[in-house]
Design an enzyme around this catalytic site. Structure first.
Site, mmCIF file in Angstrom:
data_model
loop_
_atom_site.group_PDB
_atom_site.id
_atom_site.type_symbol
_atom_site.label_atom_id
_atom_site.label_comp_id
_atom_site.label_asym_id
_atom_site.label_seq_id
_atom_site.Cartn_x
_atom_site.Cartn_y
_atom_site.Cartn_z
ATOM 1 N N SER A 270 -3.649 -2.876 -0.912
ATOM 2 C CA SER A 270 -2.602 -3.637 -0.232
ATOM 3 C C SER A 270 -3.136 -5.029 0.077
ATOM 4 O O SER A 270 -4.272 -5.169 0.538
ATOM 5 C CB SER A 270 -2.218 -2.918 1.064
ATOM 6 O OG SER A 270 -1.331 -3.711 1.808
ATOM 7 N N THR B 203 11.422 -7.298 -10.734
ATOM 8 C CA THR B 203 10.778 -8.600 -10.927
ATOM 9 C C THR B 203 9.580 -8.734 -9.990
ATOM 10 O O THR B 203 9.694 -8.469 -8.790
ATOM 11 C CB THR B 203 11.784 -9.735 -10.648
ATOM 12 O OG1 THR B 203 12.906 -9.546 -11.502
ATOM 13 C CG2 THR B 203 11.170 -11.105 -10.892
ATOM 14 N N GLY C 260 0.811 -1.214 0.000
ATOM 15 C CA GLY C 260 0.000 0.000 0.000
ATOM 16 C C GLY C 260 0.847 1.268 0.000
ATOM 17 O O GLY C 260 0.556 2.233 -0.709
ATOM 18 N N THR C 261 1.911 1.260 0.798
ATOM 19 C CA THR C 261 2.760 2.449 0.884
ATOM 20 C C THR C 261 3.380 2.742 -0.475
ATOM 21 O O THR C 261 3.390 3.900 -0.938
ATOM 22 C CB THR C 261 3.865 2.227 1.943
ATOM 23 O OG1 THR C 261 3.230 1.977 3.201
ATOM 24 C CG2 THR C 261 4.790 3.425 2.053
ATOM 25 N N CYS D 36 1.486 2.523 12.842
ATOM 26 C CA CYS D 36 2.720 3.317 12.854
ATOM 27 C C CYS D 36 2.669 4.440 13.870
ATOM 28 O O CYS D 36 3.653 4.718 14.529
ATOM 29 C CB CYS D 36 3.060 3.838 11.479
ATOM 30 S SG CYS D 36 1.664 4.152 10.463
ATOM 31 N N ASN E 216 -8.112 4.632 8.227
ATOM 32 C CA ASN E 216 -7.579 3.466 8.928
ATOM 33 C C ASN E 216 -7.670 3.581 10.440
ATOM 34 O O ASN E 216 -7.543 2.589 11.139
ATOM 35 C CB ASN E 216 -6.126 3.217 8.519
ATOM 36 C CG ASN E 216 -5.295 4.470 8.570
ATOM 37 O OD1 ASN E 216 -5.572 5.434 7.856
ATOM 38 N ND2 ASN E 216 -4.300 4.491 9.430
ATOM 39 N N GLN F 280 -7.870 0.312 3.199
ATOM 40 C CA GLN F 280 -8.743 -0.234 4.252
ATOM 41 C C GLN F 280 -10.133 -0.549 3.722
ATOM 42 O O GLN F 280 -10.842 -1.382 4.293
ATOM 43 C CB GLN F 280 -8.856 0.758 5.429
ATOM 44 C CG GLN F 280 -7.594 0.919 6.240
ATOM 45 C CD GLN F 280 -7.219 -0.326 7.040
ATOM 46 O OE1 GLN F 280 -8.021 -1.241 7.266
ATOM 47 N NE2 GLN F 280 -5.967 -0.384 7.468
HETATM 48 C C1 LIG Z 1 -5.101 3.556 4.673
HETATM 49 C C2 LIG Z 1 -3.771 2.891 4.536
HETATM 50 N N1 LIG Z 1 -2.958 3.244 3.525
HETATM 51 C C3 LIG Z 1 -1.766 2.676 3.341
HETATM 52 C C4 LIG Z 1 -1.300 1.721 4.192
HETATM 53 C C5 LIG Z 1 0.056 1.108 3.957
HETATM 54 O O1 LIG Z 1 -0.078 -0.176 3.426
HETATM 55 P P1 LIG Z 1 1.177 -1.204 3.512
HETATM 56 O O2 LIG Z 1 1.231 -1.649 4.944
HETATM 57 O O3 LIG Z 1 0.785 -2.325 2.585
HETATM 58 O O4 LIG Z 1 2.375 -0.495 3.058
HETATM 59 C C6 LIG Z 1 -2.097 1.321 5.276
HETATM 60 C C7 LIG Z 1 -1.602 0.324 6.254
HETATM 61 O O5 LIG Z 1 -1.758 0.485 7.451
HETATM 62 C C8 LIG Z 1 -3.377 1.913 5.446
HETATM 63 O O6 LIG Z 1 -4.164 1.584 6.461
#
Ligand SMILES: Cc1ncc(COP(=O)(O)O)c(C=O)c1O
Length: 387
Positions: free
Chosen positions: A202, A240, A71-72, A332, A154, A182
């Site tokens: 994600s 890859t 996701g990030t 986090c 989230n 989410q």
């Molecule tokens: C809304 C949201 N965006 C992005 C992320 C980041 O995803 P990833 O953990 O796969 O990098 C999260 C994960 O907590 C999330 O809740």
């Protein structure tokens, strides 16, 4: 000790079907989908099957999906990718419009763009964590490169008016991004109807593996790849592909999307049971729920609760000792113990933010666990009051 996992928003347990898909794909042989030989072609067929499946779920074209490392990465790639390409096309488009309650994957990418010379507008939210489309309309203009508004938050679960803001963004010629990490598997995400150009997913939030994600990039969207290297993912994400992880992601996504109604029902039932039991055990005045009061305005699997006069650090530690896993804010922010930027943006005081715990649910939970957790919380609060 029986342990209770109420932290699905941080990561969901990997589904057995996804583990099986991973194992089967990983044990099928060496798998570089860019190789031209038969092994490579087999790997490519796994990748194609996963992309096609995901495209059917999202009602988009398969070639509009790029697999990423989570996701990030999807959020970063979306923001940099669209911002740089927009500025290159039209030097006047140098503003990013986003919300004060985005995940750090979006906010910190925006801050980096700000340091590169982009303007940054953070839309405020109301007391329930919702952005107003009127504020978005006022902020978005001919100088706007990218608008990024998350689908569901989230920390609180609050849903945003993404479709409405997407229309405004597009009218203004801006690229519209939404972080649906989410919301995926809980909200309908049909990209033939949703006016967004970029959407982040994600795998590990829906029972797939960690470190795998996808970015939807609508055909024709200005986009410059962040990650440079080979020509994988149609030149949009070099490197890859994680073939087995992607196969497992597709399997988990398929189960999440096809079982969406059951997932919603289960999460809603556990959430409601926890609230009802907390009310019975500690009284409604001893806690406060953050986020949307309208069930249609929030994700069903997240419950953000502030316990009057109890720091979340103390609460989480005691819950953990009793076998209950939850978190303070997002995973986090809880690590850093900073008051949540989401709750602060909603106007909550620092002490209140510091008393807030996030419980989040999934198919592995039941209402008996909610009942047990409420009792544990009552015991913790009783113990703390005596001191
Ligand atoms: C809304 C949201 N965006 C992005 C992320 C980041 O995803 P990833 O953990 O796969 O990098 C999260 C994960 O907590 C999330 O809740």
């Amino acid at each position: 000790m029986e342990r209770i996992y109420f932290d699905y928003a941080a990561t969901a347990p990997m589904l057995p079907e996804a583990i099986r898909a991973y194992a089967e794909t990983a044990s099928a042989g060496p798998a570089n989908p860019s190789s031209l030989h038969s092994f490579g072609r087999e790997a490519r067929s796994h990748l194609t099957a996963a992309r096609d499946a995901l495209a059917r779920m999202l009602v988009c074209r398969a070639d509009e999906l790029a697999f990423t490392g989570g996701g990030t990465e999807s959020d970063n790639a979306a923001l940099y990718g669209a911002a740089w390409a927009q500025r290159r096309r039209d030097g006047a488009r140098k503003r990013i419009v986003t919300t004060a309650v985005e995940h750090h994957a979006v906010l910190n990418a925006c801050r980096k763009l700000e340091a590169e010379g982009f303007g940054l507008t953070l839309l405020p939210v109301d007391g329930e964590g919702k952005v107003s489309a009127a504020d978005a309309r006022a902020a978005i203009g001919s100088d706007t490169a990218v608008v990024s508004v998350m689908t569901g938050n989230n920390e609180t679960g609050t849903l945003q008016p993404v479709a409405e803001i997407g229309r405004i963004a597009r009218e203004a010629g801006a690229v519209m991004h939404t972080d649906a990490v989410q919301a995926f598997g809980y909200e309908p995400l049909e990209l033939d109807k949703l006016p967004v150009d970029l959407l982040s997913l994600s795998a590990h939030k829906v029972g797939g593996p960690q470190g795998v994600g996808a970015l939807f990039i609508r055909q024709g969207t200005p986009f410059e790849p962040t990650q440079r290297g080979g020509s994988q993912e149609r030149n949009r994400r070099a490197g890859t592909e994680n073939v087995a992880g992607i196969a497992a992601f597709a399997k988990a996504a398929e189960l999440a999307v096809s079982g969406r109604a059951a997932r919603r029902e289960r999460a809603e039932a556990v959430r409601a049971a926890l609230i009802a039991q907390l009310t019975e055990q500690i009284g409604s005045e001893a806690f406060r729920i953050n986020g949307s009061s309208d069930p249609a305005g929030r994700l069903p699997h997240i419950l953000s609760v502030g316990f009057d006069g109890v720091s979340n650090e103390t609460m989480l530690m005691n819950l953990d000792l009793a076998g209950v896993a939850a978190s303070g804010g997002s995973a986090c922010t809880s690590g850093s113990l900073q008051p949540s930027h989401v709750l602060k943006a909603m106007g909550l005081s620092d002490p209140f933010c510091r008393s807030t715990v996030r419980f989040s649910f999934g198919m592995g939970n039941d209402t008996a666990e909610a009942q047990k957790t409420a009792k544990i919380i009552a015991t913790i609060i009783g113990r703390l009051r005596i001191r």
